[in-house]
Design a protein around this motif. Structure first.
Motif, mmCIF file in Angstrom:
data_model
loop_
_atom_site.group_PDB
_atom_site.id
_atom_site.type_symbol
_atom_site.label_atom_id
_atom_site.label_comp_id
_atom_site.label_asym_id
_atom_site.label_seq_id
_atom_site.Cartn_x
_atom_site.Cartn_y
_atom_site.Cartn_z
ATOM 1 N N ARG A 1 -64.889 -65.859 -23.692
ATOM 2 C CA ARG A 1 -64.668 -67.175 -23.071
ATOM 3 C C ARG A 1 -63.670 -67.994 -23.873
ATOM 4 N N THR A 2 -63.854 -68.026 -25.190
ATOM 5 C CA THR A 2 -62.975 -68.814 -26.050
ATOM 6 C C THR A 2 -61.548 -68.286 -26.005
ATOM 7 N N ALA A 3 -61.411 -66.978 -25.841
ATOM 8 C CA ALA A 3 -60.082 -66.358 -25.762
ATOM 9 C C ALA A 3 -59.404 -66.624 -24.427
ATOM 10 N N ASP A 4 -60.139 -67.202 -23.475
ATOM 11 C CA ASP A 4 -59.591 -67.485 -22.149
ATOM 12 C C ASP A 4 -59.045 -66.207 -21.500
ATOM 13 N N VAL A 5 -59.826 -65.124 -21.602
ATOM 14 C CA VAL A 5 -59.428 -63.858 -20.982
ATOM 15 C C VAL A 5 -59.499 -64.007 -19.470
ATOM 16 N N ARG A 6 -58.421 -63.593 -18.810
ATOM 17 C CA ARG A 6 -58.288 -63.789 -17.358
ATOM 18 C C ARG A 6 -58.312 -62.451 -16.627
ATOM 19 N N PRO A 7 -58.617 -62.479 -15.314
ATOM 20 C CA PRO A 7 -58.748 -61.232 -14.556
ATOM 21 C C PRO A 7 -57.484 -60.387 -14.517
ATOM 22 N N ASP A 8 -56.314 -60.994 -14.765
ATOM 23 C CA ASP A 8 -55.075 -60.216 -14.733
ATOM 24 C C ASP A 8 -54.576 -59.860 -16.137
ATOM 25 N N ASP A 9 -55.361 -60.148 -17.168
ATOM 26 C CA ASP A 9 -54.929 -59.890 -18.539
ATOM 27 C C ASP A 9 -55.002 -58.405 -18.896
ATOM 28 N N GLY B 1 -64.597 -50.596 -33.172
ATOM 29 C CA GLY B 1 -65.862 -50.121 -33.729
ATOM 30 C C GLY B 1 -66.684 -49.354 -32.710
ATOM 31 N N LEU B 2 -67.923 -49.781 -32.526
ATOM 32 C CA LEU B 2 -68.826 -49.108 -31.596
ATOM 33 C C LEU B 2 -68.691 -49.619 -30.167
ATOM 34 N N GLY B 3 -67.900 -50.680 -29.956
ATOM 35 C CA GLY B 3 -67.602 -51.107 -28.593
ATOM 36 C C GLY B 3 -68.239 -52.378 -28.106
ATOM 37 N N SER B 4 -68.847 -53.159 -28.984
ATOM 38 C CA SER B 4 -69.518 -54.399 -28.552
ATOM 39 C C SER B 4 -68.564 -55.331 -27.806
ATOM 40 N N LEU B 5 -67.459 -55.679 -28.457
ATOM 41 C CA LEU B 5 -66.495 -56.602 -27.854
ATOM 42 C C LEU B 5 -65.707 -55.916 -26.743
ATOM 43 N N THR B 6 -65.455 -54.634 -26.885
ATOM 44 C CA THR B 6 -64.702 -53.879 -25.876
ATOM 45 C C THR B 6 -65.336 -54.029 -24.500
ATOM 46 N N LEU B 7 -66.659 -53.849 -24.431
ATOM 47 C CA LEU B 7 -67.364 -53.920 -23.146
ATOM 48 C C LEU B 7 -67.295 -55.328 -22.555
ATOM 49 N N ALA B 8 -67.403 -56.339 -23.407
ATOM 50 C CA ALA B 8 -67.309 -57.715 -22.925
ATOM 51 C C ALA B 8 -65.913 -58.014 -22.399
ATOM 52 N N LEU B 9 -64.898 -57.475 -23.056
ATOM 53 C CA LEU B 9 -63.524 -57.662 -22.592
ATOM 54 C C LEU B 9 -63.303 -56.974 -21.253
ATOM 55 N N ALA C 1 -61.304 -58.725 -18.210
ATOM 56 C CA ALA C 1 -59.865 -58.462 -18.137
ATOM 57 C C ALA C 1 -59.538 -57.402 -17.096
ATOM 58 N N ASP C 2 -58.238 -57.278 -16.802
ATOM 59 C CA ASP C 2 -57.795 -56.214 -15.908
ATOM 60 C C ASP C 2 -57.830 -54.871 -16.626
ATOM 61 N N ARG C 3 -57.315 -54.858 -17.869
ATOM 62 C CA ARG C 3 -57.288 -53.633 -18.670
ATOM 63 C C ARG C 3 -57.545 -53.973 -20.136
#
Length: 308
Positions: free
Chosen positions: A55-63, A71-79, A83-85
């Protein structure tokens, strides 16, 4: 390289696809992973924290988001939820081998939107797919600044960045001129972007818990690069020289860079900067003007010598 499949940890309705503490430890056990200080590994185990980062990164659907050190993928899955990709850059053999399986197991409908680059982020010069528009990462503490600067320089398409780093590093990156912690990272980051602190992260959301607090830093790339006749390397050389001897005046600190104290003073005066000032008191635009004036002096001297 390990290609071990992710453990069967089907997400329930309350947690969604994200990893919790038990999932992280189970993955680590299956893979035989033990976080190492050498690579600055501290895995985020709290789903609310990674959602907050997105949310803080303002990740958008077309990003198109690039993540360093997944690492093990915690943030990866949230991104991937937002995000688009997502393109993840991971140096660790075992973690790089396991992450695609984790994504496929926990978020099968989005797995086709995920790419992995098994490499040292400092050596990455290209990424698969469309150019990245955002960088979001929990950066290893011991390499955070060089990795951040390398990514910003190498991928000018990155418009927005949010990194989680050691709190002390976050303070340095976002420090304004005149601050006690203002220094080389502050100026170099500001060359690329408008930089600000974007929050704090406690120790209890990591495994293992670090012995320092963490901070979020937001960097929004300048709409237009700083206009200058000097190159980035020439400007950064001034910055490095100015802070190599923080207690000295710029006239003295830049003497080696300029060739003499008198030449340093001439460049400073021409740039509108007091020779008695110190590096921590001036901004990136001042460093740009100083670099420009040394370049101009050198070029003028070359032209004059060529006319003889």
């Amino acid at each position: 390289m390990s290609t071990s499949p992710a453990p069967d940890a089907s997400p329930d309705a309350s947690s969604g696809a994200l990893l919790g503490p038990a999932d992280i430890r189970e993955l680590a056990d299956v893979l035989g992973v033990r976080p190492t200080k050498q690579r600055g590994q501290n895995f985020v185990i709290d789903a609310n924290t990674v959602r907050r980062i997105v949310r803080t990164a303002d990740v958008r659907p077309d990003d198109v988001v690039v993540e360093v050190g997944p690492g093990l993928g915690s943030l990866t899955l949230a991104l991937l939820e937002a995000a688009d990709r997502v393109v993840a850059v991971e140096i660790d053999d075992v973690l790089a081998g396991a992450l695609p399986a984790t994504v496929a197991a926990r978020m099968p409908t989005r797995a086709g939107r995920f790419s992995l680059v098994h490499s040292d982020a400092m050596r990455v010069t290209e990424l698969p797919g469309p150019p990245p528009t955002a960088l979001v990462a929990n950066l290893p503490y011991n390499v955070a600044v060089p990795v951040l600067l390398h990514m910003l320089e190498t991928f000018p398409s990155i418009e927005r960045t949010l990194v989680m780093v050691q709190a002390e590093v976050a303070d340095r990156l976002a420090a304004p001129p005149g601050s006690k912690v203002y220094g080389v990272p502050s100026v170099k980051a500001n060359w690329y972007a408008e930089v600000k602190r974007a929050g704090s992260i406690g120790r209890n959301v990591f495994w293992p818990a670090p012995n320092v607090d963490s901070g979020l830093v937001s960097l929004v790339r300048r709409a237009e690069p700083l206009k200058t006749t000097a190159s980035r390397l020439e400007v950064f050389a001034v910055v490095d020289a100015a802070f190599a001897q923080r207690r000295k005046t710029l006239r003295a600190a830049l003497a080696g860079w300029a060739g003499s104290a008198a030449a340093a003073e001439a460049a400073l005066v021409a740039a509108g900067v007091s020779p008695q000032a110190r590096g921590e008191s001036i901004g990136v635009e001042d460093f740009v003007r100083i670099a420009e004036n040394k370049v101009q002096e050198k070029n003028t001297g070359d032209e004059e010598s060529g006319q003889l």
